[in-house]
Write a protein that holds these residues in place. Structure first.
Motif, PDB file in Angstrom:
ATOM      1  N   ARG A 291       0.819  -1.213   0.000  1.00  0.00           N
ATOM      2  CA  ARG A 291       0.000   0.000   0.000  1.00  0.00           C
ATOM      3  C   ARG A 291       0.859   1.271   0.000  1.00  0.00           C
ATOM      4  N   LEU A 292       2.164   1.133   0.225  1.00  0.00           N
ATOM      5  CA  LEU A 292       3.035   2.304   0.356  1.00  0.00           C
ATOM      6  C   LEU A 292       3.701   2.654  -0.962  1.00  0.00           C
ATOM      7  N   THR A 293       3.646   3.939  -1.322  1.00  0.00           N
ATOM      8  CA  THR A 293       4.446   4.449  -2.437  1.00  0.00           C
ATOM      9  C   THR A 293       5.827   4.822  -1.947  1.00  0.00           C
ATOM     10  N   PHE A 294       5.887   5.506  -0.823  1.00  0.00           N
ATOM     11  CA  PHE A 294       7.147   5.899  -0.181  1.00  0.00           C
ATOM     12  C   PHE A 294       7.238   5.193   1.172  1.00  0.00           C
ATOM     13  N   HIS A 295       8.449   4.865   1.562  1.00  0.00           N
ATOM     14  CA  HIS A 295       8.640   4.220   2.864  1.00  0.00           C
ATOM     15  C   HIS A 295       8.853   5.296   3.928  1.00  0.00           C
ATOM     16  N   GLY A 296       7.833   6.115   4.106  1.00  0.00           N
ATOM     17  CA  GLY A 296       7.902   7.186   5.083  1.00  0.00           C
ATOM     18  C   GLY A 296       6.714   8.112   4.907  1.00  0.00           C
ATOM     19  N   PRO A 297       6.511   9.039   5.847  1.00  0.00           N
ATOM     20  CA  PRO A 297       5.377   9.971   5.770  1.00  0.00           C
ATOM     21  C   PRO A 297       5.634  11.082   4.755  1.00  0.00           C
TER      22      PRO A 297
ATOM     23  N   GLU B 137      11.915   5.124  -4.315  1.00  0.00           N
ATOM     24  CA  GLU B 137      10.892   5.787  -5.134  1.00  0.00           C
ATOM     25  C   GLU B 137      11.249   7.241  -5.434  1.00  0.00           C
ATOM     26  N   LEU B 138      11.685   7.988  -4.428  1.00  0.00           N
ATOM     27  CA  LEU B 138      11.999   9.391  -4.689  1.00  0.00           C
ATOM     28  C   LEU B 138      13.207   9.508  -5.614  1.00  0.00           C
ATOM     29  N   MET B 139      14.209   8.646  -5.443  1.00  0.00           N
ATOM     30  CA  MET B 139      15.356   8.666  -6.344  1.00  0.00           C
ATOM     31  C   MET B 139      14.928   8.424  -7.784  1.00  0.00           C
ATOM     32  N   LEU B 140      14.047   7.472  -8.010  1.00  0.00           N
ATOM     33  CA  LEU B 140      13.596   7.191  -9.374  1.00  0.00           C
ATOM     34  C   LEU B 140      12.868   8.392  -9.967  1.00  0.00           C
TER      35      LEU B 140
ATOM     36  N   LEU C 235      20.475  11.535  -0.750  1.00  0.00           N
ATOM     37  CA  LEU C 235      19.211  11.340  -0.040  1.00  0.00           C
ATOM     38  C   LEU C 235      19.460  10.447   1.179  1.00  0.00           C
ATOM     39  N   CYS C 236      18.911  10.842   2.305  1.00  0.00           N
ATOM     40  CA  CYS C 236      18.965  10.007   3.509  1.00  0.00           C
ATOM     41  C   CYS C 236      17.644  10.217   4.237  1.00  0.00           C
ATOM     42  N   LEU C 237      16.665   9.408   3.880  1.00  0.00           N
ATOM     43  CA  LEU C 237      15.298   9.615   4.323  1.00  0.00           C
ATOM     44  C   LEU C 237      14.937   8.598   5.403  1.00  0.00           C
ATOM     45  N   GLY C 238      15.050   9.023   6.641  1.00  0.00           N
ATOM     46  CA  GLY C 238      14.776   8.118   7.744  1.00  0.00           C
ATOM     47  C   GLY C 238      15.792   7.012   7.876  1.00  0.00           C
ATOM     48  N   SER C 239      16.988   7.222   7.333  1.00  0.00           N
ATOM     49  CA  SER C 239      17.996   6.150   7.274  1.00  0.00           C
ATOM     50  C   SER C 239      19.317   6.541   7.923  1.00  0.00           C
TER      51      SER C 239
ATOM     52  N   ALA D 106      -1.510  14.301   8.313  1.00  0.00           N
ATOM     53  CA  ALA D 106      -2.115  13.488   7.252  1.00  0.00           C
ATOM     54  C   ALA D 106      -1.076  12.578   6.611  1.00  0.00           C
ATOM     55  N   GLU D 107       0.150  13.067   6.450  1.00  0.00           N
ATOM     56  CA  GLU D 107       1.208  12.232   5.877  1.00  0.00           C
ATOM     57  C   GLU D 107       1.561  11.090   6.816  1.00  0.00           C
ATOM     58  N   TRP D 108       1.628  11.382   8.112  1.00  0.00           N
ATOM     59  CA  TRP D 108       1.917  10.329   9.085  1.00  0.00           C
ATOM     60  C   TRP D 108       0.822   9.261   9.074  1.00  0.00           C
ATOM     61  N   GLU D 109      -0.421   9.695   9.053  1.00  0.00           N
ATOM     62  CA  GLU D 109      -1.516   8.725   9.106  1.00  0.00           C
ATOM     63  C   GLU D 109      -1.572   7.884   7.838  1.00  0.00           C
ATOM     64  N   GLU D 110      -1.294   8.498   6.696  1.00  0.00           N
ATOM     65  CA  GLU D 110      -1.244   7.741   5.447  1.00  0.00           C
ATOM     66  C   GLU D 110      -0.150   6.684   5.500  1.00  0.00           C
ATOM     67  N   PHE D 111       1.008   7.064   6.022  1.00  0.00           N
ATOM     68  CA  PHE D 111       2.129   6.127   6.100  1.00  0.00           C
ATOM     69  C   PHE D 111       1.871   5.018   7.108  1.00  0.00           C
ATOM     70  N   GLU D 112       1.497   5.391   8.323  1.00  0.00           N
ATOM     71  CA  GLU D 112       1.348   4.384   9.373  1.00  0.00           C
ATOM     72  C   GLU D 112       0.205   3.419   9.059  1.00  0.00           C
ATOM     73  N   SER D 113      -0.879   3.919   8.511  1.00  0.00           N
ATOM     74  CA  SER D 113      -1.977   3.031   8.135  1.00  0.00           C
ATOM     75  C   SER D 113      -1.569   2.131   6.980  1.00  0.00           C
TER      76      SER D 113
END
Length: 255
Positions: free
Chosen positions: A14-20, A50-53, A109-113, A197-204
């Motif tokens: 369900r995730l496009t990005f691995h983060g909010p 995904e963001l890199m692509l 890029l270093c996104l949550g990593s 809203a971004e957090w809820e989209e990601f966590e759900s």
């Protein structure tokens, strides 16, 4: 992306990005980060990248490298690159980022990593991550750092419900995080934070596939393990919801 076997819980479909990260914010980031016409992109802890692509699509002269240790996510990234005609311009590599010699790159890029760049304990961990990012970015380039921060000081009760060993000293507030970036040799071009809203989209989205699977497979051999994992993560999210923030910092290296 390789689908999970039908009789096992699906993973992160369900995730496009691995983060909010919303589609609208991603579009703005791609537009901002490609203004300097980067020729090389390095994605630390890339997952499926995904963001890199999307950056490579917007910067047709650029080449990218994503490094991660999760083979399943890397395979998803390679498949997505092939589907978009980008496979000749990007490599997804299974390796550790600790002390990596992959830089310097025009865009890092270093996104949550950040955990991939340093094994130091808090509070020195974040400063060490920022020093590593300064080493990995070329002069005149950009770093996009997605890093956690406290929106307010968590209570002891909230901390006890988060990840194991969570402490108030583990993260900075937003102002402290930005000051650390400046001390590491950056100027902040842009400071923004993930919204609720971004957090809820990601966590759900992080849980949704497995939750639906579990609802229909209560007698499956993996049901108990899956239920425990889902319940643990949901309770942690309820503890850090509105307390844990994620900053997206677009950083310019100083010379």
């Amino acid at each position: 992306m390789t689908a999970a076997p039908a009789d096992t819980p699906p993973r992160l479909t369900r995730l496009t990005f691995h983060g909010p990260l919303s589609e609208a914010r991603a579009t703005r980031l791609v537009e901002r980060l490609t203004r300097t016409n980067p020729a090389t992109v390095l994605d630390i802890g890339c997952g499926w990248g995904e963001l890199m692509l999307r950056l490579l699509t917007a910067a047709p002269a650029a080449k990218g490298v994503g490094i991660d240790l999760n083979a399943e996510d890397l395979a998803r990234g390679r498949q997505n690159a092939t589907d978009r005609g980008l496979s000749a311009r990007v490599d997804f590599v299974k390796e550790s980022a600790l002390g990596t010699a992959r830089g310097p790159a025009d865009l890092v890029l270093c996104l949550g990593s950040g955990h991939a760049l340093s094994e130091a304990e808090p509070p020195t961990h974040t400063a060490e991550v920022l020093r590593e990012l300064r080493r990995l970015v070329a002069d005149g380039g950009r770093v996009l750092l997605g890093e956690g921060f406290w929106q307010r000081t968590p209570t002891p009760g909230e901390l006890s419900g988060m990840w194991p060993g969570a402490s108030a000293e583990e993260l900075y507030d937003l102002a402290g995080l930005v000051e650390l970036a400046v001390a590491a040799g950056f100027r902040p071009e842009w400071i923004e934070t993930a919204g609720m809203a971004e957090w809820e989209e990601f966590e759900s989205g992080y849980q949704a596939d497995a939750e639906v699977w579990l609802a229909g497979h209560g007698d499956h051999p993996l049901a108990a393990e899956t239920r425990e994992r889902l319940d643990r993560h949901r309770r942690a999210w309820m503890s850090y919801r509105g307390v844990l923030g994620l900053a997206y910092l677009t950083l310019v290296p100083t010379t």
